[in-house]
Motif scaffolding. Structure first.
Motif, PDB file in Angstrom:
ATOM      1  N   GLY A 456     -60.043 -43.497  15.621  1.00  0.00           N
ATOM      2  CA  GLY A 456     -59.582 -42.420  14.825  1.00  0.00           C
ATOM      3  C   GLY A 456     -57.838 -42.547  14.377  1.00  0.00           C
ATOM      4  N   ASN A 457     -57.229 -43.323  15.310  1.00  0.00           N
ATOM      5  CA  ASN A 457     -55.848 -43.677  15.044  1.00  0.00           C
ATOM      6  C   ASN A 457     -55.409 -44.812  14.188  1.00  0.00           C
ATOM      7  OD1 ASN A 457     -54.620 -41.428  16.082  1.00  0.00           O
ATOM      8  ND2 ASN A 457     -55.250 -42.255  18.224  1.00  0.00           N
ATOM      9  N   LEU A 458     -56.399 -45.678  13.830  1.00  0.00           N
ATOM     10  CA  LEU A 458     -56.375 -46.903  13.062  1.00  0.00           C
ATOM     11  C   LEU A 458     -56.042 -46.867  11.640  1.00  0.00           C
ATOM     12  CD1 LEU A 458     -58.985 -49.245  14.564  1.00  0.00           C
ATOM     13  CD2 LEU A 458     -56.775 -49.711  14.868  1.00  0.00           C
ATOM     14  N   ASN A 459     -56.428 -45.825  11.032  1.00  0.00           N
ATOM     15  CA  ASN A 459     -55.993 -45.525   9.628  1.00  0.00           C
ATOM     16  C   ASN A 459     -54.739 -44.893   9.486  1.00  0.00           C
ATOM     17  OD1 ASN A 459     -58.502 -46.761   8.446  1.00  0.00           O
ATOM     18  ND2 ASN A 459     -59.588 -44.585   8.670  1.00  0.00           N
ATOM     19  N   ASP A 501     -48.246 -61.125   9.004  1.00  0.00           N
ATOM     20  CA  ASP A 501     -49.270 -61.206  10.047  1.00  0.00           C
ATOM     21  C   ASP A 501     -49.700 -59.737  10.401  1.00  0.00           C
ATOM     22  OD1 ASP A 501     -51.075 -62.803  11.731  1.00  0.00           O
ATOM     23  OD2 ASP A 501     -50.086 -61.731  13.259  1.00  0.00           O
ATOM     24  N   LEU A 502     -48.813 -58.726  10.256  1.00  0.00           N
ATOM     25  CA  LEU A 502     -49.040 -57.379  10.804  1.00  0.00           C
ATOM     26  C   LEU A 502     -50.334 -56.672  10.115  1.00  0.00           C
ATOM     27  CD1 LEU A 502     -48.132 -55.091  12.572  1.00  0.00           C
ATOM     28  CD2 LEU A 502     -46.823 -54.358  10.904  1.00  0.00           C
ATOM     29  N   PRO A 503     -50.629 -56.926   8.755  1.00  0.00           N
ATOM     30  CA  PRO A 503     -51.929 -56.261   8.233  1.00  0.00           C
ATOM     31  C   PRO A 503     -53.164 -56.965   8.772  1.00  0.00           C
ATOM     32  CG  PRO A 503     -50.266 -56.740   6.429  1.00  0.00           C
ATOM     33  CD  PRO A 503     -49.698 -57.275   7.771  1.00  0.00           C
ATOM     34  N   LEU A 506     -53.953 -55.559  12.048  1.00  0.00           N
ATOM     35  CA  LEU A 506     -54.435 -54.330  12.005  1.00  0.00           C
ATOM     36  C   LEU A 506     -56.071 -54.351  11.643  1.00  0.00           C
ATOM     37  CD1 LEU A 506     -51.719 -52.200  10.289  1.00  0.00           C
ATOM     38  CD2 LEU A 506     -52.449 -52.117  12.686  1.00  0.00           C
ATOM     39  N   ALA A 507     -56.467 -55.411  10.921  1.00  0.00           N
ATOM     40  CA  ALA A 507     -57.778 -55.604  10.499  1.00  0.00           C
ATOM     41  C   ALA A 507     -58.515 -56.280  11.564  1.00  0.00           C
ATOM     42  CB  ALA A 507     -57.873 -56.800   9.112  1.00  0.00           C
ATOM     43  N   SER A 508     -58.110 -56.829  12.484  1.00  0.00           N
ATOM     44  CA  SER A 508     -58.645 -57.408  13.516  1.00  0.00           C
ATOM     45  C   SER A 508     -58.872 -56.371  14.454  1.00  0.00           C
ATOM     46  CB  SER A 508     -57.934 -58.573  14.185  1.00  0.00           C
ATOM     47  OG  SER A 508     -58.504 -58.945  15.394  1.00  0.00           O
ATOM     48  N   MET A 509     -57.868 -55.672  14.742  1.00  0.00           N
ATOM     49  CA  MET A 509     -58.186 -54.238  15.531  1.00  0.00           C
ATOM     50  C   MET A 509     -59.175 -53.273  15.018  1.00  0.00           C
ATOM     51  SD  MET A 509     -54.197 -53.520  16.403  1.00  0.00           S
ATOM     52  CE  MET A 509     -54.516 -52.019  17.177  1.00  0.00           C
ATOM     53  N   GLY A 512     -62.789 -55.164  15.861  1.00  0.00           N
ATOM     54  CA  GLY A 512     -63.057 -55.130  17.177  1.00  0.00           C
ATOM     55  C   GLY A 512     -63.386 -53.532  17.510  1.00  0.00           C
ATOM     56  N   ALA A 513     -62.755 -52.631  17.087  1.00  0.00           N
ATOM     57  CA  ALA A 513     -63.288 -51.189  17.232  1.00  0.00           C
ATOM     58  C   ALA A 513     -64.746 -50.819  16.716  1.00  0.00           C
ATOM     59  CB  ALA A 513     -62.318 -50.132  16.524  1.00  0.00           C
ATOM     60  N   ASP A 514     -65.012 -51.473  15.717  1.00  0.00           N
ATOM     61  CA  ASP A 514     -66.309 -51.389  14.949  1.00  0.00           C
ATOM     62  C   ASP A 514     -67.357 -52.042  15.806  1.00  0.00           C
ATOM     63  OD1 ASP A 514     -65.200 -49.954  12.853  1.00  0.00           O
ATOM     64  OD2 ASP A 514     -64.974 -51.696  11.585  1.00  0.00           O
TER      65      ASP A 514
END
Length: 723
Positions: A456-459, A501-503, A506-509, A512-514
């Motif tokens: 829920g906090n990723l976006n 690398d920061l975006p 976030l895409a990798s996280m 993983g959450a999915d």
């Protein structure tokens, strides 16, 4: 042919007559009778044949005794060849001590009598001796003068030996006869005395035979009854044998066995005081011409309540009536008038605690009969044996009833134990799967909370970071030359790489959450705790969820190779079933397949590198009619769709004996502590008894194992509840 019709042999010749010119003018024929010559030639041939026959066994000598001719027969007798004896003296054939005087004796006999015959002992070439029968005659020339001898010899050695042996045996026999004759003569008086004693004993035995015959027959009957009691506890058989033997021994017309029963017989009116029942009968129908003899007394006879004496008959120990027609008791006379019986001997069977009824054995005659004391004693002895038999039969009947009750009770207990074991098996497996489902659901729930928080906090985090990156880029655009400290820090943290690398981080996280969220959903689907008990489900989803739970066992670990899963999924519709229970079946079958492959791999050792560790899962849809089975006696239905699931492994397989027991409760081939033997039994109950389907196993040692599950697509019946 002669004039008189007789045929004669003739010598016939013909020649041609010619004239001066050489022309044939005629033929001259000459015929000569040769009958005499033919007869002379025949006689000559006959004499030659006779001479040849005689000569075949002859030895020819001259007047000095020298051998001049020697035929094959002589060679066979004496052993010398012709070349060895020609010119030799005939004495070489005889024993030396006889040769000196035998030759002159022979020639003298021939000259005086014209022949000499005798049996002489001779010696063969090999030194053995024999006896020959010899006939010697003179050999004369054309003038009739004696020029030598001809001897005909026949070997009679074997015959003489046999005659000698026969004579010896005859002599020995004569000697034995003489000795035996002497012995018989010496013992003649003793034998005569023994014969007289034996004749006297036989006479005494014949006198007592009649007296003891009856006793022996009685003893045989008692032994027969005792043997019957030992060999059979069937009361009907014992009573039938007893009455037949009594009738035969006492020579009566009928023998009966009766029971007096004090209860009221249901076939009679209730005002009776009991009834008699004839249960065994032996009769002689043709004893007298009266028709009453032909009838049978088998059956029940009521006793009127007012007839107290009829009941009292059962209390008598013995009844001995020579003629019922003259009996003093009216009831006895009634038996005569109704049944035709006259001479009656009846013995009461003593009642025991085990037998409530009163028994009576009766010997009956249709003519007056005088009963002897021996017959009365015999019937009493038989009644004692029957009393024992009746008591034993009653006790045996009671023991059989108790045994049947015990067997029925044991059968009920066994059925209850089987149901208890089955229930226990179901409870154990249900508790196991319930615990597993609760654990899986709990883990999924616990993982879901933090994952939901992160997810829920990723976006928002992504949005905030994008804004900060945009702000940094604006600072760098408008303030291209910041202070030295900012420039140094930007170089140390590699600001360009960080912004790039920061975006990606976030895409990798996000990915993983999915993934975690998908795993949580699969675990919840496998446990099925939040769904209805029976509903249409996707079997492929259940198989995939089961494989997800077992994923850690499929991967390579240490010396173990990865297990390859091959999916040949067909186009299956949703199947109505108890999803959690069907997932339990998938779990049991796949776990067993993995265990078999791992054990086989461990057994092969280094050779397992070329071993294909594979599990193949195939599904398809077929249409067929369900049939009742032994363990699922459901009525047949119309053709319906069945989902077929095949789970095959490349393991070691199993023998036919093991395959026949794999669905039995508590049967396992795993070592102690590694299996309970409940998985396949529970799987069978779930598929067959719970869903009306079928499950079977195909296996060949060394070629793997395949389980085939057949599930109806629609659950169109309600499983019967077990008591």
């Amino acid at each position: 042919m002669a004039k008189d019709g007789k045929q004669i042999p003739v010598y016939f010749s013909a020649s041609v007559m010619r004239d001066g010119d050489g022309q044939i003018q005629g033929i001259v024929c000459l015929a000569q009778d040769v009958s005499a010559r033919k007869q002379a030639l025949g006689a000559l041939r006959k004499q030659a044949l006779m001479f040849t026959t005689i000569y075949d066994g002859a030895i020819v000598t001259d007047l000095d005794g020298n051998i001049t001719d020697w035929n094959p027969a002589a060679q066979r007798i004496f052993g010398y060849s012709k070349a060895e004896v020609l010119g030799q003296k005939a004495e070489i054939l005889f024993r030396p001590e006889r040769a000196a005087y035998l030759t002159p004796q022979v020639f003298d006999g021939i000259r005086r009598q014209g022949r000499w015959a005798a049996e002489i002992r001779f010696r063969r070439k090999d030194g053995s001796e024999g006896i020959c029968e010899t006939v010697m005659v003179p050999l004369r020339d054309e003038d009739g003068l004696m020029v030598g001898t001809i001897s005909i010899n026949r070997d009679i050695t074997d015959r003489k030996r046999a005659e000698a042996e026969l004579q010896k045996a005859h002599t020995e026999l004569e000697q034995r006869v003489e000795v035996r004759t002497a012995e018989l003569t010496a013992n003649n008086d003793i034998l005569l005395e023994e014969i007289r004693d034996r004749v006297a004993a036989e006479a005494a035995l014949r006198k007592s035979e009649a007296r003891y015959r009856i006793l022996a027959q009685r003893e045989a009957l008692l032994n027969q009854l005792a043997k019957q009691i030992r060999n059979s506890l069937d009361l009907d058989t014992i009573l039938g044998t007893a009455v037949e033997q009594i009738r035969h021994l006492l020579q009566v017309d009928q023998c009966l066995f009766l029971w007096y029963r004090q209860e009221v017989f249901s076939a009679f009116e209730p005002n009776g005081s009991g009834y008699w029942e004839v249960v065994a009968e032996a009769r002689q129908p043709d004893s007298v011409p009266d028709l009453k003899v032909q009838r049978s007394f088998l059956g029940a006879y009521k006793v009127p309540e007012a007839n107290t004496y009829a009941k009292g008959l059962a209390e008598l120990d013995i009844i001995c009536e020579e003629d019922l027609a003259k009996a003093k008791i009216p009831e006895m006379q009634e038996i005569y008038y109704h049944c035709g019986l006259r001479g009656v001997l009846a013995q009461r069977i003593r009642a025991t605690k085990a037998v409530a009824e009163i028994g009576v054995v009766a010997a009956a005659h249709f003519q007056p009969r005088q009963w002897t004391k021996g017959e009365i004693d015999l019937l009493k002895a038989i009644s004692d044996q029957l009393a024992i038999a009746i008591t034993q039969a009653s006790l045996y009947s009671q023991s059989q009833a108790a045994a049947r009750s015990a067997r029925d009770r044991a059968k009920e207990l066994k059925q209850a134990l089987d149901r208890l074991q089955q229930t226990q098996t179901q409870l154990i497996q249900a508790e196991k799967m319930s615990s597993l489902g609760q654990m899986v659901a709990g883990i999924a729930h616990e993982i879901n909370n933090p994952v939901s928080f992160i997810y829920g906090n990723l976006n928002p985090a992504k949005q905030y970071i994008e804004e900060l990156v945009h702000l940094v880029k604006l600072y760098r655009h408008h303030y291209a030359n910041p202070v030295a400290e900012i420039q140094d820090y930007a170089a140390d943290c590699d600001l360009d790489f960080l912004l790039e690398d920061l975006p990606k981080l976030l895409a990798s996280m996000q990915m993983g959450a999915d993934r975690i969220r998908a795993i949580v959903v699969s675990l919840r689907n496998f446990s099925r705790l939040d769904e209805a008990e029976c509903k249409p489900v996707n079997l492929h989803e259940g198989i995939d969820n089961t494989l997800l739970v077992l994923q850690h066992r499929l991967k390579a670990s240490g010396s173990q190779h990865p297990i390859q899963i091959i999916k040949n999924y067909g186009n299956l519709p949703k199947v109505e079933c108890h999803a959690s229970q069907v997932n339990q079946v998938f779990m049991n079958l796949l776990a067993n397949a993995i265990d078999a492959l791992r054990e086989y791999e461990e057994k092969l050792g280094p050779e397992a590198s070329g071993f294909p560790c594979t599990i193949t899962i195939s599904t398809e849809i077929v249409e067929r009619s369900s049939k009742p089975t032994k363990k699922s006696p459901l009525p047949p239905t119309n053709p319906q769709q069945f989902a077929i699931i095949r789970i095959a492994d490349t393991g070691p397989g199993m023998s036919e004996e093991v395959r026949q027991h794999i669905f039995d409760p508590f049967f396992t081939t795993k070592p102690p502590g590694k299996g309970t033997g409940l998985g396949l039994s529970i799987s069978y109950q779930i598929i067959v008894e719970k869903h009306g389907g079928n499950i079977k196993c195909l296996s060949t040692p060394g070629k793997g194992t395949e389980f085939i599950i057949e599930l109806p697509c629609k659950l169109n019946y309600t499983p019967a509840k077990k008591a």
